[in-house]
Design an enzyme around this catalytic site. Structure first.
Site, PDB file in Angstrom:
ATOM      1  N   VAL A   1       0.866  -1.169   0.000  1.00  0.00           N
ATOM      2  CA  VAL A   1       0.000   0.000   0.000  1.00  0.00           C
ATOM      3  C   VAL A   1       0.906   1.222   0.000  1.00  0.00           C
ATOM      4  O   VAL A   1       1.911   1.249   0.713  1.00  0.00           O
ATOM      5  CB  VAL A   1      -0.907   0.016   1.253  1.00  0.00           C
ATOM      6  N   CYS A   2       0.572   2.225  -0.830  1.00  0.00           N
ATOM      7  CA  CYS A   2       1.270   3.513  -0.749  1.00  0.00           C
ATOM      8  C   CYS A   2       2.757   3.311  -1.065  1.00  0.00           C
ATOM      9  O   CYS A   2       3.111   2.529  -1.946  1.00  0.00           O
ATOM     10  CB  CYS A   2       1.018   4.074   0.658  1.00  0.00           C
ATOM     11  N   THR A   3       3.619   3.982  -0.328  1.00  0.00           N
ATOM     12  CA  THR A   3       5.055   3.860  -0.566  1.00  0.00           C
ATOM     13  C   THR A   3       5.626   2.538  -0.070  1.00  0.00           C
ATOM     14  O   THR A   3       6.839   2.332  -0.130  1.00  0.00           O
ATOM     15  CB  THR A   3       5.811   5.017   0.117  1.00  0.00           C
TER      16      THR A   3
END
Lengths: 299, 299
Positions: free
Chosen positions: A170-172
């Site tokens: 998820v995300c970075t």
């Protein structure tokens, strides 16, 4: 209306399987009982989407539910200091509501403090876990950069990936998968911040999608995209109706108060200011060649 | 690209104010510094929406940001065993990203375990807090029912409400506000489960909206609606561009994988099954007259 002392067995199974979020309630009806006496139908966890026919009765719904006997190793969410809380806690809530065996794993057992100050206690370390059906890596900023240069963490992720059914971020969190070499030649999503530059470093292509599936690798955009990706995974495994049950529990019919959420949908000056702000913290990390010793990141 | 050692003062203020989620990063540039030497512009926290003109430059953006000197008492999120984690942690993340002073309060200090098993440590009790700018009450199932019959909790909520600027709830948190008598004659939202029956007990009208504002009372639909309501509150206070900055940080451009999230948008059999499941746990509570002693709920 009177309390339904007599309910059919299928509904009772639904209650047991989906009722995780209600366990704090003191249910006298369950005293002396337990879920062990209810046998669950078999489900092929690895293949998912085995049956896309609409559900028309309770038995069909039951068939779509996870089978704990297959889902032995569960869904491990790797957590670390400085991570964004919702990256992990959003998907965790989705998986738990879907009655999947989700849990947290940290490099060392003990407290993990997220970027917004929330501290959770983690009782599984990477030394305790050698196999997972699903690995999920949440993102963050500086804390995430630190993971990308931690050889023990990267080695563990590579080991888990060898036998995982799904490896996800998820995300970075995609920066960590990328640093572990797992996104080479793959399409991927990540937080919008310098997404192209970052994914290019890892040999991956930024799709700009809310979430991207490339083989067994599922990656999502920033923070809240983890909710959508984890629901998509539930949908992949168990179909639309079961996903709707989870979404109903969470009343997930989002209505943001203003247009936004991506640089293109935001006022240009806001997108620029946010990028400038992230640059202040992260531009050195962005510019560091892959595999650079930690010192490069902070000078 | 080189690290921007020289940045303008306005950007630096933005970094300090919005940079909460990045604090785990080791910023050498901040050593020996601190935010105290940067004066923040005044902002009228109580009125909100004082300026709906679009932001066209950095100084405008600064003006929309919260002033810690006004926002003294902060945003208190009341937490309790058995609550749904995202009801509280979603809004908490929104408020922290918006640089607002959000924190958790429990009946007693110490660990609070949410319905999905996440445990957080809470260092403020209701005895420590006599005033709040914003009170937020999350929902749950059985744990929430317990709060509605706890005289100490209800008395504290009524006390806080006397001077609050906003009194808010997420999901079935509205049951607690209702039990405290605060929704009498009000329009309100809550989790869809028997929403009409429940709100009618409290003399409130169920709007069916994602969130409802009636005077200083803001109430949202279930679980994930807390994200939308808290963003709407940020929007009310600081305007669209500032809200977009928060939404960009969280990349909040939701895309659920399937249609759903409300009974009407779900397959009828799924909505019915979910209601039957909740009934199994909660129908006695629904049918108990308001103010009934606890024994009624569990027999």
């Amino acid at each position: 209306m009177h309390f339904k002392k007599i309910i059919n067995n299928t509904l009772l199974r639904l209650i047991i399987v989906l009722g995780f979020s209600l366990t704090a309630f003191n249910i006298h009806a369950f005293n002396g009982g337990g879920s062990s006496k209810f046998s669950m139908p078999k489900h092929d966890f690895a293949n998912g989407s085995v049956n896309n026919q609409p559900i028309t009765n309770m038995d069909d719904l039951m068939f779509r539910q996870p089978n704990p006997n297959v889902n032995v190793n569960g869904i491990g969410i790797f957590v670390y200091d400085g991570m964004f809380s919702l990256d992990a806690l959003g998907p965790y809530q989705v998986f738990k509501t879907a009655a999947l065996n989700a849990f947290f794993i940290a490099k060392k057992k003990g407290p993990v403090t997220m970027s917004n100050g929330i501290t959770i206690n983690v009782d599984k370390s990477i030394d305790d876990v050698s196999k997972l059906d699903v690995l999920l890596i949440p993102g963050g900023a500086g804390g995430t950069a630190m993971q990308t240069i931690d050889p023990e963490v990267l080695a563990w992720i590579k080991q888990i990936d060898q036998t995982s059914i799904f490896t996800t971020s998820v995300c970075t969190g995609a920066w960590i998968l990328g640093a572990a070499g797992l996104l080479e030649g793959k399409d991927a999503s990540t937080h919008w911040y310098r997404a192209n530059e970052m994914l290019t470093k890892f040999g991956a292509d930024y799709t700009g999608k809310r979430w991207t599936r490339d083989g067994k690798y599922w990656t999502s955009a920033g923070v809240t995209a983890g909710l959508d990706m984890s629901l998509a995974l539930v949908n992949h495994l168990f179909g639309k109706e079961y996903t709707q049950a989870v979404m109903l529990d969470m009343e997930y019919d989002p209505q943001p108060p203003v247009k936004g959420g991506t640089p293109k949908k935001s006022a240009p000056i806001i997108a620029q200011l946010m990028q400038d702000m992230y640059d202040f913290f992260l531009i050195n990390f962005v510019n560091c060649p892959l595999g650079t010793p930690g010192a490069c990141l902070f000078n």
